[in-house]
Write an enzyme that holds these catalytic residues in place. Sequence first.
Site, PDB file in Angstrom:
ATOM      1  N   ASP A  37       0.862  -1.178   0.000  1.00 41.76           N
ATOM      2  CA  ASP A  37       0.000   0.000   0.000  1.00 41.76           C
ATOM      3  C   ASP A  37       0.899   1.228   0.000  1.00 41.76           C
ATOM      4  OD1 ASP A  37      -2.398  -1.408   0.055  1.00 41.76           O
ATOM      5  OD2 ASP A  37      -2.512  -1.417   2.239  1.00 41.76           O
ATOM      6  N   ASP A  54      -6.972  -1.518  -4.566  1.00 44.13           N
ATOM      7  CA  ASP A  54      -8.081  -1.187  -3.665  1.00 44.13           C
ATOM      8  C   ASP A  54      -9.025  -0.191  -4.332  1.00 44.13           C
ATOM      9  OD1 ASP A  54      -6.833  -2.747  -1.721  1.00 44.13           O
ATOM     10  OD2 ASP A  54      -5.839  -1.033  -0.787  1.00 44.13           O
TER      11      ASP A  54
END
Length: 196
Positions: free
Chosen positions: A136, A151
């Site tokens: 991330d 995402d």
Amino acid sequence: MNGSSAHDADVPVRRRGVALIPILAGVAAAAYAADVVSKVLVVAEMTPGSPVSLIDGVLEFRLVRNSGAAFSMATGYTWVLTFVALAVVAVIVRFARRLGSLGWVVGLGLVLGGALGNLTDRLVRSPGPLRGHVVDFIQVGSWWPTFNLADSAVVCGAVLLVVLTLLGYDYDGTTTGWAARRSGHRPTDGEDDGDA
């Protein structure tokens, strides 16, 4: 008996679904490629704990390894999330031939590409297969969990599918409720018009 049936009427829908499969694959491939390339660049160029500010206080890149689901939820359940992602991919692939709506194709393509992006991390990154931590790196403000392009694709695709459903655009290309009224379609007896 002329041999016609509901099965025969379903043939054009299935043909359209087959025709839309390349679009589904293209959207999924674009979402997947964007996610993988962005993660490769971030891992190569960034160091954990050394964020890069793009818009002061609003947007920064911050390298984080996430063992959970989207937005760092369900941390520690990596192997379960791996099998959930595999199931999502399998369902979308199996369902693809029944699609008759371009909107649904785009939405499911985004979900598929995003699911494959994070699934790739879980399969190939440390600490090992089925347990790999997802990369991330996008941080919006200090109040929103760090996330990645996969995402974003999953969330955008899911939101699109919810909106299409609420408006009455069905996966097979038919319409009900608001969408049917907008197109001038009048429901026949026994057909739901979408009104309560």
